[in-house]
Design a protein around this motif. Structure first.
Motif, PDB file in Angstrom:
ATOM      1  N   LYS A  38       0.831  -1.208   0.000  1.00  0.00           N
ATOM      2  CA  LYS A  38       0.000   0.000   0.000  1.00  0.00           C
ATOM      3  C   LYS A  38       0.861   1.250   0.000  1.00  0.00           C
ATOM      4  N   LYS A  39       1.923   1.259   0.791  1.00  0.00           N
ATOM      5  CA  LYS A  39       2.817   2.420   0.825  1.00  0.00           C
ATOM      6  C   LYS A  39       3.461   2.651  -0.534  1.00  0.00           C
ATOM      7  N   LYS A  40       3.847   1.565  -1.210  1.00  0.00           N
ATOM      8  CA  LYS A  40       4.437   1.692  -2.544  1.00  0.00           C
ATOM      9  C   LYS A  40       3.407   2.206  -3.550  1.00  0.00           C
ATOM     10  N   VAL A  41       2.169   1.705  -3.444  1.00  0.00           N
ATOM     11  CA  VAL A  41       1.104   2.173  -4.338  1.00  0.00           C
ATOM     12  C   VAL A  41       0.874   3.671  -4.112  1.00  0.00           C
ATOM     13  N   MET A  42       0.806   4.095  -2.868  1.00  0.00           N
ATOM     14  CA  MET A  42       0.585   5.515  -2.582  1.00  0.00           C
ATOM     15  C   MET A  42       1.735   6.363  -3.112  1.00  0.00           C
ATOM     16  N   ARG A  43       2.950   5.854  -3.050  1.00  0.00           N
ATOM     17  CA  ARG A  43       4.117   6.598  -3.540  1.00  0.00           C
ATOM     18  C   ARG A  43       4.156   6.621  -5.068  1.00  0.00           C
ATOM     19  N   ASP A  44       4.008   5.454  -5.695  1.00  0.00           N
ATOM     20  CA  ASP A  44       4.232   5.341  -7.134  1.00  0.00           C
ATOM     21  C   ASP A  44       3.001   5.639  -7.982  1.00  0.00           C
ATOM     22  N   CYS A  45       1.819   5.520  -7.401  1.00  0.00           N
ATOM     23  CA  CYS A  45       0.589   5.659  -8.190  1.00  0.00           C
ATOM     24  C   CYS A  45      -0.233   6.875  -7.815  1.00  0.00           C
ATOM     25  N   TRP A  46       0.284   7.707  -6.928  1.00  0.00           N
ATOM     26  CA  TRP A  46      -0.529   8.795  -6.417  1.00  0.00           C
ATOM     27  C   TRP A  46      -1.138   9.632  -7.532  1.00  0.00           C
ATOM     28  N   HIS A  47      -0.351   9.994  -8.531  1.00  0.00           N
ATOM     29  CA  HIS A  47      -0.877  10.877  -9.572  1.00  0.00           C
ATOM     30  C   HIS A  47      -1.852  10.156 -10.511  1.00  0.00           C
ATOM     31  N   HIS A  48      -2.042   8.859 -10.323  1.00  0.00           N
ATOM     32  CA  HIS A  48      -3.031   8.113 -11.110  1.00  0.00           C
ATOM     33  C   HIS A  48      -4.310   7.832 -10.322  1.00  0.00           C
ATOM     34  N   ILE A  49      -4.237   7.895  -9.009  1.00  0.00           N
ATOM     35  CA  ILE A  49      -5.409   7.537  -8.199  1.00  0.00           C
ATOM     36  C   ILE A  49      -5.930   8.700  -7.360  1.00  0.00           C
ATOM     37  N   GLU A  50      -5.325   9.858  -7.491  1.00  0.00           N
ATOM     38  CA  GLU A  50      -5.779  11.029  -6.759  1.00  0.00           C
ATOM     39  C   GLU A  50      -7.212  11.359  -7.167  1.00  0.00           C
ATOM     40  N   LYS A  51      -8.020  11.706  -6.195  1.00  0.00           N
ATOM     41  CA  LYS A  51      -9.458  11.891  -6.415  1.00  0.00           C
ATOM     42  C   LYS A  51      -9.768  12.964  -7.449  1.00  0.00           C
ATOM     43  N   LYS A  52      -9.134  14.105  -7.382  1.00  0.00           N
ATOM     44  CA  LYS A  52      -9.518  15.233  -8.225  1.00  0.00           C
ATOM     45  C   LYS A  52      -8.731  15.319  -9.527  1.00  0.00           C
ATOM     46  N   LEU A  53      -7.483  14.911  -9.534  1.00  0.00           N
ATOM     47  CA  LEU A  53      -6.641  15.151 -10.697  1.00  0.00           C
ATOM     48  C   LEU A  53      -6.052  13.908 -11.340  1.00  0.00           C
ATOM     49  N   GLY A  54      -6.194  12.768 -10.724  1.00  0.00           N
ATOM     50  CA  GLY A  54      -5.495  11.576 -11.185  1.00  0.00           C
ATOM     51  C   GLY A  54      -5.878  11.118 -12.586  1.00  0.00           C
ATOM     52  N   GLN A  56      -6.257   7.781 -14.473  1.00  0.00           N
ATOM     53  CA  GLN A  56      -6.411   6.389 -14.068  1.00  0.00           C
ATOM     54  C   GLN A  56      -5.764   5.388 -15.011  1.00  0.00           C
ATOM     55  N   TYR A  57      -5.134   5.841 -16.071  1.00  0.00           N
ATOM     56  CA  TYR A  57      -4.505   4.937 -17.038  1.00  0.00           C
ATOM     57  C   TYR A  57      -2.985   5.095 -17.004  1.00  0.00           C
ATOM     58  N   PHE A  94      -8.218   3.614  -8.570  1.00  0.00           N
ATOM     59  CA  PHE A  94      -7.284   2.561  -8.153  1.00  0.00           C
ATOM     60  C   PHE A  94      -7.671   1.236  -8.797  1.00  0.00           C
ATOM     61  N   ALA A  95      -8.972   0.918  -8.793  1.00  0.00           N
ATOM     62  CA  ALA A  95      -9.441  -0.325  -9.413  1.00  0.00           C
ATOM     63  C   ALA A  95      -9.108  -0.344 -10.900  1.00  0.00           C
ATOM     64  N   MET A  96      -9.332   0.781 -11.578  1.00  0.00           N
ATOM     65  CA  MET A  96      -9.021   0.855 -13.009  1.00  0.00           C
ATOM     66  C   MET A  96      -7.518   0.686 -13.236  1.00  0.00           C
ATOM     67  N   ALA A  97      -6.711   1.350 -12.423  1.00  0.00           N
ATOM     68  CA  ALA A  97      -5.253   1.244 -12.569  1.00  0.00           C
ATOM     69  C   ALA A  97      -4.791  -0.203 -12.385  1.00  0.00           C
ATOM     70  N   THR A  98      -5.409  -0.932 -11.451  1.00  0.00           N
ATOM     71  CA  THR A  98      -5.000  -2.329 -11.253  1.00  0.00           C
ATOM     72  C   THR A  98      -5.297  -3.152 -12.506  1.00  0.00           C
ATOM     73  N   HIS A  99      -6.392  -2.864 -13.173  1.00  0.00           N
ATOM     74  CA  HIS A  99      -6.729  -3.597 -14.402  1.00  0.00           C
ATOM     75  C   HIS A  99      -5.802  -3.199 -15.545  1.00  0.00           C
ATOM     76  N   THR A 120     -13.990  -3.070 -18.324  1.00  0.00           N
ATOM     77  CA  THR A 120     -13.509  -3.357 -19.674  1.00  0.00           C
ATOM     78  C   THR A 120     -12.601  -2.211 -20.083  1.00  0.00           C
ATOM     79  N   LEU A 121     -11.442  -2.567 -20.522  1.00  0.00           N
ATOM     80  CA  LEU A 121     -10.448  -1.553 -20.890  1.00  0.00           C
ATOM     81  C   LEU A 121     -10.678  -1.109 -22.321  1.00  0.00           C
ATOM     82  N   PRO A 122     -10.382   0.146 -22.619  1.00  0.00           N
ATOM     83  CA  PRO A 122     -10.498   0.611 -24.000  1.00  0.00           C
ATOM     84  C   PRO A 122      -9.468  -0.122 -24.868  1.00  0.00           C
TER      85      PRO A 122
END
Length: 128
Positions: A38-54, A56-57, A94-99, A120-122
């Motif tokens: 989780k700590k690694k996900v928060m560090r490495d994926c923050w800009h993809h899972i942030e609520k307002k600006l992330g 997701q791909y 986060f769910a989309m990023a995992t897929h 379903t991914l584009p």
């Protein structure tokens, strides 16, 4: 005879105490892989899972995707999100990023109160 029985019972109790201490020590030394992931996900994926600006791909060869792919159990990462983190991140992103990264959350599972839909991914962009 009673002294022999008392001695056997004491030996048995000492044996049980020693074995339970070693089990406790082993459990205390185990690493919480879910928390580390989780700590690694928060560090490495923050800009993809942030609520307002992330976004997701995340790119497939990004640090975020590498972290998600390397996670031992991506589902347990959901259990480690704190209430404060959940106010800042989008569990749907986060769910989309995992897929996208190839280690997707299971459809209809729950992740921090979010029910994972069928994702379903584009299609990949056509190469010309």
């Amino acid at each position: 005879m009673t002294n022999a029985k008392v001695a056997r019972v004491l030996c048995f109790l000492v044996l049980v105490a020693l074995s339970s201490c070693s089990l406790y020590a082993r459990a205390a030394n185990e690493v919480d892989h879910c928390l580390l992931d989780k700590k690694k996900v928060m560090r490495d994926c923050w800009h993809h899972i942030e609520k307002k600006l992330g976004d997701q791909y995340p790119p497939l060869h990004s640090a975020c995707c590498n972290t998600i792919r390397d996670a031992k159990d991506i589902h347990c990462v959901c259990d480690r999100f704190t209430a404060h983190e959940l106010t800042l991140l989008s569990v749907a992103k986060f769910a989309m990023a995992t897929h996208v990264c190839g280690n997707g959350l299971r459809t209809h599972s729950h992740c921090a109160g979010y029910r994972v839909p069928e994702i379903t991914l584009p299609p990949p962009p056509a190469s010309t």
